[in-house]
Design an enzyme around this catalytic site. Structure first.
Site, PDB file in Angstrom:
ATOM      1  N   ARG A  79      -7.395  50.686  52.606  1.00  0.00           N
ATOM      2  CA  ARG A  79      -6.349  51.532  52.039  1.00  0.00           C
ATOM      3  C   ARG A  79      -6.510  51.754  50.527  1.00  0.00           C
ATOM      4  O   ARG A  79      -6.454  52.890  50.065  1.00  0.00           O
ATOM      5  CB  ARG A  79      -4.952  50.927  52.270  1.00  0.00           C
ATOM      6  CG  ARG A  79      -4.351  51.250  53.607  1.00  0.00           C
ATOM      7  CD  ARG A  79      -3.469  50.138  54.071  1.00  0.00           C
ATOM      8  NE  ARG A  79      -4.286  48.971  54.318  1.00  0.00           N
ATOM      9  CZ  ARG A  79      -4.969  48.778  55.456  1.00  0.00           C
ATOM     10  NH1 ARG A  79      -4.876  49.634  56.425  1.00  0.00           N
ATOM     11  NH2 ARG A  79      -5.748  47.720  55.614  1.00  0.00           N
ATOM     12  N   THR A  80      -6.697  50.665  49.775  1.00  0.00           N
ATOM     13  CA  THR A  80      -6.716  50.833  48.314  1.00  0.00           C
ATOM     14  C   THR A  80      -7.891  51.699  47.897  1.00  0.00           C
ATOM     15  O   THR A  80      -7.744  52.660  47.133  1.00  0.00           O
ATOM     16  CB  THR A  80      -6.783  49.450  47.624  1.00  0.00           C
ATOM     17  OG1 THR A  80      -5.735  48.640  48.139  1.00  0.00           O
ATOM     18  CG2 THR A  80      -6.637  49.576  46.128  1.00  0.00           C
ATOM     19  N   LYS A 108     -28.330  40.827  42.087  1.00  0.00           N
ATOM     20  CA  LYS A 108     -29.425  40.359  41.217  1.00  0.00           C
ATOM     21  C   LYS A 108     -28.891  39.444  40.136  1.00  0.00           C
ATOM     22  O   LYS A 108     -29.610  39.030  39.246  1.00  0.00           O
ATOM     23  CB  LYS A 108     -30.116  41.563  40.563  1.00  0.00           C
ATOM     24  CG  LYS A 108     -30.740  42.532  41.540  1.00  0.00           C
ATOM     25  CD  LYS A 108     -31.373  43.677  40.753  1.00  0.00           C
ATOM     26  CE  LYS A 108     -31.844  44.782  41.674  1.00  0.00           C
ATOM     27  NZ  LYS A 108     -32.176  46.006  40.927  1.00  0.00           N
ATOM     28  N   ARG A 129     -11.597  45.760  42.196  1.00  0.00           N
ATOM     29  CA  ARG A 129     -11.097  44.657  43.035  1.00  0.00           C
ATOM     30  C   ARG A 129     -12.137  43.539  43.002  1.00  0.00           C
ATOM     31  O   ARG A 129     -13.330  43.796  43.207  1.00  0.00           O
ATOM     32  CB  ARG A 129     -10.874  45.113  44.473  1.00  0.00           C
ATOM     33  CG  ARG A 129     -10.580  43.915  45.392  1.00  0.00           C
ATOM     34  CD  ARG A 129     -10.117  44.322  46.757  1.00  0.00           C
ATOM     35  NE  ARG A 129      -8.802  44.912  46.712  1.00  0.00           N
ATOM     36  CZ  ARG A 129      -8.137  45.324  47.789  1.00  0.00           C
ATOM     37  NH1 ARG A 129      -8.691  45.211  48.982  1.00  0.00           N
ATOM     38  NH2 ARG A 129      -6.944  45.847  47.674  1.00  0.00           N
ATOM     39  N   HIS A 157      -1.734  42.472  42.419  1.00  0.00           N
ATOM     40  CA  HIS A 157      -2.179  43.749  42.987  1.00  0.00           C
ATOM     41  C   HIS A 157      -1.143  44.786  42.511  1.00  0.00           C
ATOM     42  O   HIS A 157      -0.302  45.242  43.272  1.00  0.00           O
ATOM     43  CB  HIS A 157      -2.200  43.642  44.514  1.00  0.00           C
ATOM     44  CG  HIS A 157      -2.949  44.738  45.205  1.00  0.00           C
ATOM     45  ND1 HIS A 157      -3.275  45.934  44.599  1.00  0.00           N
ATOM     46  CD2 HIS A 157      -3.440  44.817  46.474  1.00  0.00           C
ATOM     47  CE1 HIS A 157      -3.934  46.687  45.467  1.00  0.00           C
ATOM     48  NE2 HIS A 157      -4.056  46.035  46.606  1.00  0.00           N
TER      49      HIS A 157
HETATM   50  N1  ASP Z   1      -4.456  44.706  51.314  1.00  0.00           N
HETATM   51  C1  ASP Z   1      -3.704  43.705  50.623  1.00  0.00           C
HETATM   52  C2  ASP Z   1      -4.548  43.038  49.545  1.00  0.00           C
HETATM   53  O1  ASP Z   1      -5.641  43.471  49.278  1.00  0.00           O
HETATM   54  C3  ASP Z   1      -3.072  42.713  51.536  1.00  0.00           C
HETATM   55  C4  ASP Z   1      -4.010  41.905  52.398  1.00  0.00           C
HETATM   56  O2  ASP Z   1      -5.219  41.946  52.237  1.00  0.00           O
HETATM   57  O3  ASP Z   1      -3.467  41.215  53.271  1.00  0.00           O
HETATM   58  O4  ASP Z   1      -4.093  42.095  48.944  1.00  0.00           O
END
Ligand code: ASP
Length: 330
Positions: A79-80, A108, A129, A157
């Site tokens: 999703r993100t 590397k 991320r 987040h």
């Molecule tokens: N998608 C959310 C996160 O990246 C929640 C999860 O992974 O459960 O934190």
């Protein structure tokens, strides 16, 4: 002969080459929800509304034409990552996707600061991320371009929390005066850490439902306590369900458990079923950041109170708003 790429000032001000903008968000990093106040949140929601209007009317438009986003993901994402891509493309910009760092120079041995300084040579904004707490703050120290934290380990987040708050605001029409119950893995769940902090800017009551060893970390509880927010911990949903306006469910975060047996014993601790929904308020909003594993039975999806798929779409408008804002176009 002028140099093709002039030597850049060694500041971390993120200040521009070209268009100087007046927006207070122009060039800023989005690292933690702690950086926002209520007035800014209202403004972000207004811009997100405009994004919704524009997407409904024309699908995509050229606000960020010519701008490039680097989407750098050291941990899995559906999703993100895809909503940032969609957000950038709906705004007319384009994306460098690095969704699998095992094909990049990271394998590397390249350091995060070097990867960031490489990508900002090509991109105008970086979404990051990473499995380590503080990684986005570290990246921002080195970057001249805005860094957007898309999850730093078990830390925060912030963009998820903004879209979660926007969902609550849109679904209930208000945030003040509500009771929010957060259930599941509150210890490792970074979305919960960010959302609880953001909600503490409002007049809310927070309930935490979790097995004893997965409760919200004490330091976050203490932080929220300083804002005068009533908070209570429970081992079971039953006593708090009838008063709950928003039920925010999370999965048990397998990747952070050292002992797989402990994860196995906790993973099915709570499951929302149609029976649970029968005991909930008729206007309750059921949310989940996803992915869901066991926590919400699919039979619940048909219930109009199940907001988790709408929540994802709200995320698109929030991320469009944030990109436009940090790039000085909103
Ligand atoms: N998608 C959310 C996160 O990246 C929640 C999860 O992974 O459960 O934190």
């Amino acid at each position: 002969m002028p140099k093709l790429i002039p030597r850049l000032p060694s500041t971390n001000s993120h200040l521009p080459f070209g268009d100087m903008q007046n927006s207070p968000f122009y060039g800023i990093d989005i690292i933690t929800v702690k950086q926002f106040d209520r007035e800014q949140l209202t403004y972000i929601f207004e811009v997100a509304h405009e994004m919704y209007e524009m997407v409904s009317r024309v699908g995509s438009f050229d606000l960020l034409k010519g701008k490039i986003l680097a989407n750098l993901f050291y941990q899995p994402s559906t999703r993100t990552s895809s909503s940032f891509t969609s957000a950038m493309e709906r705004l007319g910009g384009s994306v460098i996707p690095i969704n699998n760092v095992s094909y990049s120079s990271v394998t590397k041995g390249e350091s995060l600061p070097d990867t960031i300084r490489t990508l900002e040579a090509f991109a105008d904004v970086i979404v990051l991320r990473h499995p380590e707490v503080g990684s986005s703050a570290l990246a921002a120290k080195y970057a001249r371009k805005p860094i957007i934290n898309a999850g730093d380990g078990v830390g925060e987040h912030p963009t998820q929390a903004l879209l979660d708050l926007f969902t609550i605001h849109e679904e209930l029409g208000r945030v003040d005066g509500i009771t929010v119950t957060m259930m599941g893995d509150l210890k490792y769940g970074r979305t919960v850490h960010s959302l609880a902090r953001l909600l503490s800017l409002y007049n809310v009551k927070l309930n935490y439902v979790a097995p004893e060893n997965l409760c919200l970390p004490d330091e976050i509880k203490a932080e929220i306590g300083t804002k005068g927010i009533p908070q209570d911990c429970f081992a079971d949903l039953t006593p708090v369900l009838p008063e709950t306006d928003v039920l925010y469910v999370t999965r048990v975060q397998k990747e952070y458990f050292e002992d797989p047996a402990q994860h196995e014993s906790l993973k099915g601790s709570y499951v929302i079923t149609t029976e649970t929904m029968r005991q909930a308020k008729s206007k309750m909003v059921l949310m989940h950041p996803f992915p869901r594993v066991w926590e919400i039975d699919m039979a619940v999806d048909a219930d109009p109170r199940a907001a988790y798929f709408r929540q994802m779409e709200y995320g698109l408008y929030i991320r469009m708003a944030l990109l436009a804002m940090v790039l000085g176009k909103a």
